[in-house]
Design a protein around this motif. Structure first.
Motif, short mmCIF file in Angstrom:
data_model
loop_
_atom_site.label_atom_id
_atom_site.label_comp_id
_atom_site.label_asym_id
_atom_site.label_seq_id
_atom_site.Cartn_x
_atom_site.Cartn_y
_atom_site.Cartn_z
N LEU A 83 69.64 -18.18 45.52
CA LEU A 83 68.33 -18.39 46.14
C LEU A 83 67.86 -17.04 46.68
CD1 LEU A 83 68.99 -21.66 48.17
CD2 LEU A 83 68.18 -21.44 45.82
N ILE A 84 66.66 -16.62 46.29
CA ILE A 84 66.17 -15.29 46.65
C ILE A 84 64.83 -15.41 47.38
CG2 ILE A 84 65.44 -13.04 45.76
CD1 ILE A 84 67.21 -13.72 43.27
N GLN A 85 64.75 -14.73 48.53
CA GLN A 85 63.52 -14.73 49.32
C GLN A 85 63.04 -13.30 49.51
OE1 GLN A 85 63.93 -16.30 53.29
NE2 GLN A 85 61.74 -16.34 53.67
N ASP A 86 61.76 -13.06 49.24
CA ASP A 86 61.15 -11.75 49.44
C ASP A 86 60.93 -11.53 50.94
OD1 ASP A 86 59.66 -9.43 49.47
OD2 ASP A 86 58.15 -10.11 48.04
N LEU A 87 61.49 -10.47 51.50
CA LEU A 87 61.38 -10.20 52.93
C LEU A 87 60.33 -9.15 53.26
CD1 LEU A 87 65.17 -10.06 53.93
CD2 LEU A 87 63.60 -12.00 54.13
N THR A 88 59.50 -8.76 52.28
CA THR A 88 58.53 -7.69 52.50
C THR A 88 57.62 -7.98 53.68
OG1 THR A 88 58.54 -7.16 50.13
CG2 THR A 88 56.69 -6.33 51.45
N GLU A 89 57.00 -9.16 53.69
CA GLU A 89 56.07 -9.51 54.76
C GLU A 89 56.79 -9.60 56.10
OE1 GLU A 89 52.91 -13.09 55.88
OE2 GLU A 89 53.53 -12.80 53.80
N GLU A 135 57.97 -7.36 61.43
CA GLU A 135 58.98 -6.86 62.37
C GLU A 135 58.68 -5.42 62.77
OE1 GLU A 135 62.71 -7.42 60.43
OE2 GLU A 135 62.87 -9.54 60.99
N HIS A 136 58.27 -4.63 61.79
CA HIS A 136 57.96 -3.22 62.07
C HIS A 136 56.77 -3.11 63.03
CE1 HIS A 136 57.53 1.08 61.47
NE2 HIS A 136 56.26 0.91 61.16
N LYS A 137 55.74 -3.95 62.82
CA LYS A 137 54.56 -3.92 63.69
C LYS A 137 54.94 -4.29 65.11
CE LYS A 137 51.20 -5.03 60.06
NZ LYS A 137 50.29 -6.07 59.52
N TYR A 138 55.76 -5.35 65.26
CA TYR A 138 56.15 -5.78 66.60
C TYR A 138 57.06 -4.76 67.26
CZ TYR A 138 53.97 -10.36 66.52
OH TYR A 138 53.06 -11.38 66.50
N GLN A 139 57.93 -4.12 66.47
CA GLN A 139 58.82 -3.09 67.03
C GLN A 139 58.01 -1.90 67.51
OE1 GLN A 139 62.22 -3.65 67.33
NE2 GLN A 139 62.07 -1.89 68.69
N THR A 140 56.97 -1.54 66.75
CA THR A 140 56.10 -0.44 67.15
C THR A 140 55.38 -0.78 68.45
OG1 THR A 140 55.78 0.22 64.84
CG2 THR A 140 54.18 1.03 66.45
N LEU A 141 54.84 -2.00 68.52
CA LEU A 141 54.16 -2.46 69.73
C LEU A 141 55.13 -2.44 70.92
CD1 LEU A 141 51.81 -3.80 71.26
CD2 LEU A 141 52.63 -6.00 70.42
N PHE A 142 56.34 -2.96 70.70
CA PHE A 142 57.38 -3.03 71.73
C PHE A 142 57.70 -1.63 72.25
CE2 PHE A 142 61.96 -3.21 72.85
CZ PHE A 142 61.92 -4.20 73.82
#
Length: 223
Positions: free
Chosen positions: A109-115, A120-127
């Motif tokens: 089972l494969i899930q694309d994690l791009t989004e 996560e990157h946006k929230y980490q930058t905000l944080f």
């Protein structure tokens, strides 16, 4: 027949890429979402095998394959490759089973994690960049369920600058371990938020830090 139809419906309409494979990397079947995810037809996926869709130079691949061989199942993140050559981070869950002839096969089972990674990157930058100090706590209760302490789980750079407490010195530690003189009002207020789920706003003085703070405290859900 009913079971076959249920399986086919899940297989065809799932928002995860599903591959039926064998342990050596050959692909026997792929659902429609897997074809869409990689940009191949099912025939092309079966012809290309694992090496056509997985970045085999990714050092995370081998441990996952070894864990699956040892335990019969494994889960992790690796780099996948689309037909157009573009790469994406994906989560793969894989398990080994035997068909009615006793031959080993694997389901992936494969899930694309791009989004997810972008978010996560946006929230980490905000944080990291926000001017307000931010701290995440885990409330510690006694046997009566009363808040008696709290543990630091995460703090941002603004919190470090504001309090003088460094992340590497406080993460994973209790507030009474770091600042034994912390007033009980801090613990009681944060504890009430965690136990009820109701946010609060207050102004309070920290004797140990010799500062007055304007605080807004909330939690995602009670407890």
């Amino acid at each position: 027949r009913e079971n076959e139809e249920k399986f086919q419906s899940i297989y065809d309409n799932n928002y995860l890429g599903i591959l039926l494979t064998v342990p050596d990397g050959r692909i026997l079947a792929a659902n429609g979402f897997a074809c869409q995810l990689f940009g191949y037809t099912e025939e092309e996926l079966c012809s290309g095998g694992r090496t056509a869709i997985v970045d085999t130079s990714d050092p995370r691949l081998l441990p996952i394959l070894e864990e699956r061989k040892r335990a019969g199942k494994a889960k992790g993140e690796i780099t996948f490759v689309r037909k157009d050559g573009s790469r994406f981070e994906g989560e793969v869950s894989s398990s080994v089973f035997k068909d009615k002839e006793g031959n080993e096969k694997t389901c992936m089972l494969i899930q694309d994690l791009t989004e997810k990674k972008q978010t996560e990157h946006k929230y980490q930058t905000l944080f990291n960049e926000m001017m307000d100090g931010f701290a995440m706590h885990e409330i510690i209760c006694n046997e009566k369920g009363e808040p008696v302490d709290y543990c630091f789980l995460a703090v941002n750079p603004a919190f470090e600058k504001m309090t003088g407490l460094k992340a590497e010195q406080i993460i994973g530690k209790r507030v009474l371990e770091i600042m034994p003189g912390t007033e009980s009002s801090w613990i009681k207020r944060y504890g009430k938020v965690a136990l009820t789920g109701e946010p609060i706003s207050f102004i309070n003085r920290s004797k140990e830090l010799d500062k007055i703070f304007d605080v807004k405290s909330y939690c995602p859900a009670p407890n």
